[in-house]
Scaffold this active site. Structure first.
Site, short mmCIF file in Angstrom:
data_model
loop_
_atom_site.label_atom_id
_atom_site.label_comp_id
_atom_site.label_asym_id
_atom_site.label_seq_id
_atom_site.Cartn_x
_atom_site.Cartn_y
_atom_site.Cartn_z
N PHE A 64 -18.81 -12.41 -12.89
CA PHE A 64 -20.07 -11.69 -13.08
C PHE A 64 -20.47 -10.84 -11.89
O PHE A 64 -21.46 -10.12 -11.95
CB PHE A 64 -21.20 -12.70 -13.37
CG PHE A 64 -21.00 -13.48 -14.63
CD1 PHE A 64 -21.46 -12.99 -15.84
CD2 PHE A 64 -20.33 -14.69 -14.62
CE1 PHE A 64 -21.28 -13.71 -17.01
CE2 PHE A 64 -20.13 -15.41 -15.78
CZ PHE A 64 -20.61 -14.92 -16.98
N GLY A 80 -19.68 -7.89 -8.77
CA GLY A 80 -19.07 -6.57 -8.73
C GLY A 80 -19.67 -5.64 -9.74
O GLY A 80 -20.89 -5.52 -9.85
N GLU A 86 0.82 -1.22 0.00
CA GLU A 86 0.00 0.00 0.00
C GLU A 86 0.85 1.26 0.00
O GLU A 86 0.47 2.28 -0.59
CB GLU A 86 -0.95 -0.01 1.21
CG GLU A 86 -1.92 -1.17 1.25
CD GLU A 86 -2.75 -1.31 -0.02
OE1 GLU A 86 -2.99 -0.27 -0.68
OE2 GLU A 86 -3.14 -2.42 -0.37
N HIS A 107 1.58 2.15 -3.50
CA HIS A 107 0.50 2.94 -4.09
C HIS A 107 0.60 4.40 -3.64
O HIS A 107 0.43 5.33 -4.43
CB HIS A 107 -0.86 2.38 -3.68
CG HIS A 107 -1.27 1.15 -4.41
ND1 HIS A 107 -1.30 1.07 -5.79
CD2 HIS A 107 -1.69 -0.07 -3.96
CE1 HIS A 107 -1.70 -0.14 -6.15
NE2 HIS A 107 -1.93 -0.85 -5.07
#
Length: 850
Positions: free
Chosen positions: A755, A757, A623, A626
């Site tokens: 399928f 989300g 993280e 990021h």
């Protein structure tokens, strides 16, 4: 910037807004996309709309009025409660509006238009550390909707003024047909059209973007906290209503949308005249920013890069903006929205009900296929890859990469399984013999033991589960053994030293006293606050970030580890006296403000050390990677700052790169020390950690590839009306990439992932592809090669700075492949990835055995 791009998709008005925009765009596409003449006649003004378009606009205005009226009623109720609580007829100001009012040049709490815009935004002055630091103690759920309502109203006023000014400016434009369009500013200087448009959008949407991000942050920090567990439904309703209001900001901005498209045409012509490769990198940033913005508002708009990147034949390129049938496209999208809602709300039991989920899957696949055909594509996967920033350019390219990796990983997986079976057979044989000896009266000291001591594969309980499943179901034993060596404070120090070594930054934690003196608040006493300084530039303050280390839920996983920007780096133009943004010296550079969070367990006692498991350390480094991309970006366009606009299959590049350093013995031993004895991590444990990584790698990578390829197969070469079934595709994919994994009857988990989300929106789980790992391993290899050289440390420092100036600085303003090439001097390769994960030579070894 992500405000409208994210929240508009959650708005109840999203479908209707798409219909109106798509209808108008079809009628205007020929005038805004196909011409090469650059004159003011390209801009279709509202008076030229068809009668049908005018009716659509009227309906939209009526719906917007109802939405705003509903928001006004709720806002009035909140203000009445404020009066009751405070005992004053003057309600307290909305804390969210206080933080952004000065930026907008208008105090939305008081209607004062004479606000100093320099007080709230980071200045270009390197010694000025002023900025927006949220007042968490004052923010409540009820503040978000009124704040977004006020911001939307003000923003619409600003955009209306901008559209009118641009109509006048373009009407007076004397640009020749073969010249690029420029617009005069208040000083008589001529500014490129794209610069004016981007500056205005940046200024107009900054406040809404900030409230959107604060809403997301507030939801994450509250809903995942036992003290606020009852807020879940309330925050969901607030997010939906706030999304409706934010979606209204661009509701009838046909002129604005056309200005953006005209700017894009203008800019692409400029880049073409500069010779493509020789064009200014800032122009490439602007081009990608405009494309990214359009993609957020117009579903059928292509982000497709230059045609020679996708195909050698320009005639084969399809322009989605020139197709007919926009109404049918958005009608299908509405059906997909409903299907997504049903799928998302299925219970775990319902998700395993074949008679319930399979028909929905076929329906989704059929609708996606129709959408792709409407835009001239053979299948949805091709449409997605053409319309989005991706490194994988075609389905065949991605499949070829999958197959190349699988050829190396599968033999190792089979070797491990064979080894596992041999170990089980020997253990069973020993158990049988020892049982016979027990019956014969032998003592335990005489029992036979295995003469074969295997390496530690999947921990001590490897033999109790299938090797293909163990890495997902259990924590490796070595990870648990390492916990005493990872004390939070030491890990942070080590991570910051590595960042200083590579990128030349100093990270300083502010004490509670310093935070109080600067007016910096946190949402929980455990939250830490840091400032980041550029060591190579007079220790200039470049960014700040919060870090929330601990899990706040007593049960469940919560939100996991995450990194979210509150403010992205951007240049905001406060606006001139007429209300329009300018590129004058008044512009203010916003410094990044980031929030990081991990899910560590709270120490049992106040004086207990905060110890981290190895996977928690990996999550923190990941993280922070990021965060570095957000904090060290040098893009002044918020639309492509940090991770905004980065290819979806490359966005994990810096985060995975940072995590790889935990497998570097020198780096790990520099901070991994026993919290009591202060002894460094033993070399034996480091060896075991590296061995464990390689033992896990084949199964993890093959599982990742199988999941990605399953979705590619379903959305590319699968015919929902053909003879092959969805279950056949699943079985075929499993047999090809994970043949050792048995498919249990009635298990739809892998299919459901394709399928669930945001399947109804333009998302694709192809983002779980391995391109980011290829980039990170190849980049890490460059540093690894320098460690044992004579001038290794100096060369690593230079290389780290180059990584910062390319990968971290570029944001989404440049193609990830081009950014990597600037850093590495070549295109990304597969060898470093295979070597890091121990997959080299496996195919040849299997051939020898056979």
């Amino acid at each position: 910037m992500s405000c409208i791009t994210s929240l508009a998709r959650n708005s109840l008005q999203w479908n209707a807004r798409r219909r109106s925009i798509a209808t108008v765009r079809i009628s205007l596409s020929s005038s805004t996309r196909t011409t090469t003449s650059f004159t003011q006649t390209q801009l279709a003004l509202p008076s030229n709309r068809s009668k049908h378009d005018s009716i659509l606009a009227t309906n939209n205005n009526g719906r917007q009025h109802r939405t705003m009226s509903s928001s006004f009623v709720q806002s009035t109720k909140d203000r009445i409660w404020d009066v009751i609580r405070s005992g004053s007829l003057t309600p307290p100001p909305n804390p969210l509006l206080m933080e952004v009012s000065k930026l907008m040049g208008k105090d939305l709490n008081r209607g004062d238009s004479k606000v100093d815009t320099t007080a709230i935004i980071h200045s270009n002055d390197n010694n000025n550390d002023e900025g927006i630091y949220p007042k968490f103690s004052s923010i409540e759920p009820r503040h978000f909707l009124p704040a977004m309502t006020e911001v939307a109203s003000h923003t619409n006023t600003v955009l209306e003024s901008f559209e009118e000014n641009m109509k006048i400016a373009l009407a007076k434009n004397t640009t020749e047909p073969d010249e690029l369009i420029t617009v005069p500013d208040s000083n008589g200087n001529f500014i490129p059209l794209e610069d004016v448009v981007l500056a205005e959008l940046e200024r107009a949407l900054f406040a809404a973007d900030y409230i959107d991000r604060m809403l997301h942050l507030y939801t994450l920090t509250r809903v995942n906290d036992d003290n606020y567990k009852d807020l879940g439904m309330e925050m969901q309703n607030i997010a939906m209503k706030t999304g409706e209001v934010s979606g209204s900001i661009m509701e009838d901005r046909y002129v604005c949308i056309q200005l953006i498209e005209l700017s894009l045409v203008n800019l692409e012509e400029k880049i073409k005249r500069c010779g493509g490769e020789e064009a200014d990198w800032r122009d490439e940033q602007k081009r990608r920013a405009l494309k990214l913005f359009l993609q957020g508002y117009i579903p059928t708009h292509s982000r497709q890069d230059e045609s020679d990147d996708r195909s050698d034949n320009d005639d084969d390129d399809v322009d989605p903006n020139s197709v007919e049938g926009g109404e049918e496209f958005v009608t299908i999208q509405s059906q997909l929205d409903e299907l997504q809602w049903e799928f998302t709300n299925y219970t775990a039991k319902e998700q395993q009900h074949g008679g319930l989920v399979l028909p929905k899957m076929y329906e989704i696949l059929t609708l996606k296929q129709k959408q792709a055909n409407l835009l001239g594509f053979q299948n949805y996967a091709d449409m997605y890859l053409a319309q989005n920033f991706t490194m994988g350019k075609t389905v065949d390219d991605i499949t070829t990469l999958h197959d190349a990796i699988a050829r190396q990983a599968l033999p190792l997986a089979h070797q491990t399984l064979k080894f596992q079976e041999q170990l089980r057979e020997e253990q069973n044989l020993l158990a049988q013999r020892n049982s016979e000896m027990t019956e014969g009266g032998k003592k335990e000291d005489d029992f036979l033991t295995s003469s074969w001591v295997p390496p530690n594969i999947f921990g001590s309980s490897m033999h109790t589960k299938k090797a293909s499943q163990y890495y997902k179901e259990s924590v490796p034993q070595i990870w648990t053994q390492l916990t005493p060596y990872f004390e939070l404070g030491s890990v942070l120090e080590g991570m910051f030293r590595l960042s200083n070594r590579l990128f030349g930054i100093n990270v300083k934690q502010l004490s509670p006293t310093d935070m109080k003196s600067e007016g910096i608040e946190v949402w929980n006493d455990d939250v830490l606050f840091f400032k980041v300084y550029d060591e190579d530039n007079d220790n200039d303050h470049v960014a700040s970030f919060y870090y929330d280390p601990y899990k706040k839920l007593s049960h469940g996983k919560g939100a996991g580890a995450w990194a979210k920007p509150i403010l992205s780096r951007s240049v905001v133009h406060p606006g001139n006296e007429s209300g329009s943004a300018t590129t004058s010296s008044k512009q203010k550079r916003v410094k990044p403000l980031i929030c990081l969070a991990t899910q560590m367990d709270l120490p049992m006692w106040d004086d207990s050390p905060s110890l981290m498991s190895f996977d928690e350390v990996v999550a923190l480094f990941h993280e922070f990677g990021h965060g570095l991309q957000h904090m060290l970006t040098e893009s002044d366009l918020g639309f492509v700052s940090g991770t905004e606009g980065v290819e979806i299959d490359a966005v994990e590049f810096p985060s995975q790169f940072m995590a790889l350093w935990l497998y570097n013995p020198k780096t790990l031993s520099s901070f991994a020390q026993h919290y009591r004895t202060k002894e460094p991590i033993p070399s034996e444990m480091m060896t075991e950690l590296l061995q464990e990584k390689q033992n896990h790698a084949p199964f993890r990578i093959l599982d990742q590839i199988a999941r990605s390829q399953l979705e590619l197969n379903l959305f590319s070469n699968f015919d929902p009306s053909g003879d092959e079934s969805i279950m056949d595709v699943l079985q075929r994919t499993i047999n090809q990439y994970t043949p050792y994994a048995s498919m249990e009857k009635g298990d739809f988990s892998k299919l459901n992932e394709c399928f669930m989300g945001e399947v109804a929106s333009n998302s694709f789980r192809y983002k779980y592809m391995v391109y980011a790992e290829l980039l990170s391993c190849d980049a890490y290899k460059a540093f690894e090669e320098l460690e044992d050289t004579e001038d290794g440390e100096d060369e690593i420092k230079k290389l780290g700075r180059r990584f910062r100036q390319t990968v971290l600085a570029s944001g989404g303003g440049c193609k990830a492949g081009e950014v990597f090439k600037k850093f590495r001097g070549r295109e990304v390769g597969l060898d470093a990835f295979l070597e890091f994960h121990g997959l080299t030579g496996a195919e040849k070894e299997e051939e020898k055995e056979n």
